[in-house]
Design a protein around this motif. Structure first.
Motif, PDB file in Angstrom:
ATOM      1  N   GLY A 257      -4.429   0.290 -10.807  1.00 21.24           N
ATOM      2  CA  GLY A 257      -3.543  -0.115  -9.725  1.00 21.24           C
ATOM      3  C   GLY A 257      -2.797  -1.386 -10.076  1.00 21.24           C
ATOM      4  O   GLY A 257      -3.271  -2.210 -10.858  1.00 21.24           O
ATOM      5  N   GLY A 258      -1.621  -1.548  -9.495  1.00 19.90           N
ATOM      6  CA  GLY A 258      -0.818  -2.720  -9.782  1.00 19.90           C
ATOM      7  C   GLY A 258      -0.172  -2.640 -11.151  1.00 19.90           C
ATOM      8  O   GLY A 258      -0.100  -1.580 -11.786  1.00 19.90           O
ATOM      9  N   ALA A 259       0.289  -3.777 -11.644  1.00 22.42           N
ATOM     10  CA  ALA A 259       0.967  -3.840 -12.935  1.00 22.42           C
ATOM     11  C   ALA A 259       0.814  -5.232 -13.512  1.00 22.42           C
ATOM     12  O   ALA A 259       0.677  -6.222 -12.789  1.00 22.42           O
TER      13      ALA A 259
ATOM     14  N   TYR B 277       2.959   6.887 -12.513  1.00 25.00           N
ATOM     15  CA  TYR B 277       3.022   5.512 -12.001  1.00 25.00           C
ATOM     16  C   TYR B 277       4.201   5.306 -11.055  1.00 25.00           C
ATOM     17  O   TYR B 277       4.361   4.216 -10.498  1.00 25.00           O
TER      18      TYR B 277
ATOM     19  N   TRP C 198       8.769   3.118  -8.588  1.00 26.77           N
ATOM     20  CA  TRP C 198       7.514   2.603  -9.115  1.00 26.77           C
ATOM     21  C   TRP C 198       6.539   2.281  -7.980  1.00 26.77           C
ATOM     22  O   TRP C 198       6.923   1.701  -6.965  1.00 26.77           O
ATOM     23  N   ARG C 199       5.285   2.619  -8.186  1.00 27.45           N
ATOM     24  CA  ARG C 199       4.263   2.303  -7.180  1.00 27.45           C
ATOM     25  C   ARG C 199       4.132   0.792  -7.018  1.00 27.45           C
ATOM     26  O   ARG C 199       3.967   0.285  -5.910  1.00 27.45           O
ATOM     27  N   ASP C 200       4.191   0.056  -8.124  1.00 26.84           N
ATOM     28  CA  ASP C 200       4.145  -1.401  -8.051  1.00 26.84           C
ATOM     29  C   ASP C 200       5.570  -1.938  -7.960  1.00 26.84           C
ATOM     30  O   ASP C 200       6.390  -1.692  -8.842  1.00 26.84           O
TER      31      ASP C 200
ATOM     32  N   PRO D 240       2.480  -0.735 -16.015  1.00 25.94           N
ATOM     33  CA  PRO D 240       1.671  -0.242 -14.892  1.00 25.94           C
ATOM     34  C   PRO D 240       0.250   0.033 -15.345  1.00 25.94           C
ATOM     35  O   PRO D 240       0.016   0.474 -16.475  1.00 25.94           O
TER      36      PRO D 240
END
Length: 481
Positions: A93-95, A381, A298-300, A89
């Motif tokens: 932002g993103g991964a 994250y 997980w956010r992503d 992560p």
């Protein structure tokens, strides 16, 4: 009279015992703990019904190790491949995600995708040569010199302070450094980079597999083969001197160098004893295992499909964390290595629940419980992570050292992995598995090629014992043999 005594039933003791038994020799394997496995043991650490790997969890070498390939491990153990091999992560932002497909990985890395390809493609094209080069000791002529040269150049490219020169953005270097930080040590460094490049290449070759039932499945497969070929396993039996396992013709020891010095007593020549007692160990790990009521949020979304997640942010942030540990400090924002085995193996937890395996690096002999720091790092994250945590258990570095005598100070690498430590393991020799004591061989991860569940130190020690003492070659190891 027993032909062979093997002390220590970790992956390397087991591989050594398998080779010797397959050669038709009588083999007795001794393990001080109540169960075999060592670094590949699985246990219900928190509650019944939840299976945790006590040490190693994900196994790139299960399909790449020359020993396991000859042993045909993939025919003996159900090895599951996650959809995404590993991910990191990002603070922006993103991964960054590593698929088994190099093409897909490159495509998703954006502007740095071509640079990532130029680094790894030459190694992937000669992956067998890379594995051969890294699965033996360094003081030898490699079977594939081109692969060795390519690997060396890639290591120089990423193992020095110039490691950012080929990259323009954050994702690709963070993806690489997440893997390089598996090794205990400062960043950047040539030794950590070499280990990370090997693992990165294997992610795009055979993948980072997860054994169904836990890492213990690998140990059990070797133990079953050993007993099927006449070997005997003794658990709960502490060996305190070499005399205790004599008159075996060959003694193979899956132990740390200081333990070898103790077991050998007055038999150990003074010069060799000094080398064993001066053998250097590195930093350590604090392990935190979790029971979860659901998957990690997980956010992503890509990370929810990754078998392994490297939580640490950018390349520079991970390097800062690792370098603090190298200075004897406990990072407030540690690099955290996370394994999500229940994504591909439902046997690890009751239906609807998950297990999560994680560790961060700490100074040797640390007694600090890093659970809160690890939890906070994942929460950053994966907002809401705390809400799915049902229970957790911490194993400090000191407790890890007590669990396995080979992990001195909590160093699961069984020896400092710097350039000197790669060559002097435990001594500088073209056959470091052979000791000065007649018939005695060292087969632990403190010998080349070093740590990891690959069985290669045991295989090498057994190969030389067969040659030196029994005038035999390594037998076939496959399922049908």
């Amino acid at each position: 009279m027993v032909d062979v005594a093997v002390v220590g039933a970790g992956p390397n003791g087991l591989s050594a015992a398998v080779v010797m038994a397959r050669a038709g020799l009588s083999v007795h394997l001794y393990e001080a703990a109540d169960a075999i496995g060592g670094g590949s043991r699985t246990s219900e650490l928190i509650e019944p019904g939840y299976l945790y790997d006590v040490c190693s969890a994900v196994h790139p070498m299960a399909v790449a190790s020359p020993f396991f390939r000859a042993f045909e491990l993939s025919k003996r153990v159900d090895l599951r491949l996650p959809e995404i091999q590993h991910g990191t992560p990002l603070d922006i932002g993103g991964a960054a995600l590593a698929y088994q497909s190099l093409d897909r990985t490159v495509q998703e890395l954006g502007v740095d995708g071509p640079a990532y390809r130029r680094l790894l493609q030459p190694l992937l094209e000669r992956v067998d040569g890379v594995v051969d080069f890294t699965s033996n000791q360094l003081l030898r002529i490699p079977k594939d010199p081109v692969a060795a040269v390519r690997f060396g150049l890639a290591t120089l490219d990423q193992g020095t302070p110039l490691w950012m020169r080929r990259f323009r953005e954050e994702a690709a270097p963070a993806l690489l450094t997440g893997v390089m930080s598996h090794a205990l040590g400062s960043q950047p460094s040539l030794s950590s980079t070499g280990a990370g490049l090997l693992l990165s290449v294997l992610a795009h070759a055979g993948g980072w597999v997860v054994p169904v039932g836990g890492s213990m499945s690998i140990a059990k497969a070797m133990a079953d083969d050993l007993t099927a070929h006449g070997g005997t396993i003794h658990v709960g039996e502490q060996v305190n001197s070499l005399d205790q396992v004599r008159p075996a013709k060959a003694i193979l020891l899956d132990v740390a160098p200081p333990t070898l010095a103790r077991l050998g007593g007055s038999e150990v020549p003074d010069r060799y004893r000094r080398a064993l007692e001066a053998f250097r160990f590195g930093n350590a790990a604090c392990k935190v295992d979790f029971i979860l009521s659901g998957p990690v949020p997980w956010r992503d979304p890509g990370l929810a499909k990754a078998g392994t997640v490297h939580v640490g942010g950018s390349r520079l942030a991970m390097a800062e964390s690792e370098n603090l540990v190298d200075m004897g400090k406990h990072p407030t924002e540690p690099y955290v290595l996370v394994s999500q085995p229940s994504l591909v193996d439902s046997s690890r937890a009751p239906e609807g629940r998950h297990v999560l395996w994680s560790y961060c690096h700490v100074p040797a002999n640390s007694t600090v419980d890093m659970a809160e720091a690890v939890t906070a790092r994942i929460e950053r994250y994966a907002p809401g992570f705390r809400d799915v945590v049902v229970a957790s258990k911490t194993t400090t570095a000191a407790e890890l050292s007590a669990y396995n005598e080979n992990y001195v100070g909590g160093d699961f690498s069984a020896g400092l992995l710097d350039l000197r430590g790669l060559v002097q393991r435990p001594v500088v020799s073209n056959v470091p598995w052979r000791t000065p004591m007649p018939g005695v061989y060292l087969c632990s991860s403190s010998t080349p090629p070093g740590p990891g569940v690959a069985g290669m130190p045991g295989y090498h020690a057994a190969r030389y014992a067969l040659k030196d003492i029994f005038k035999m070659r390594v037998p076939g190891l496959g399922v049908g043999l």
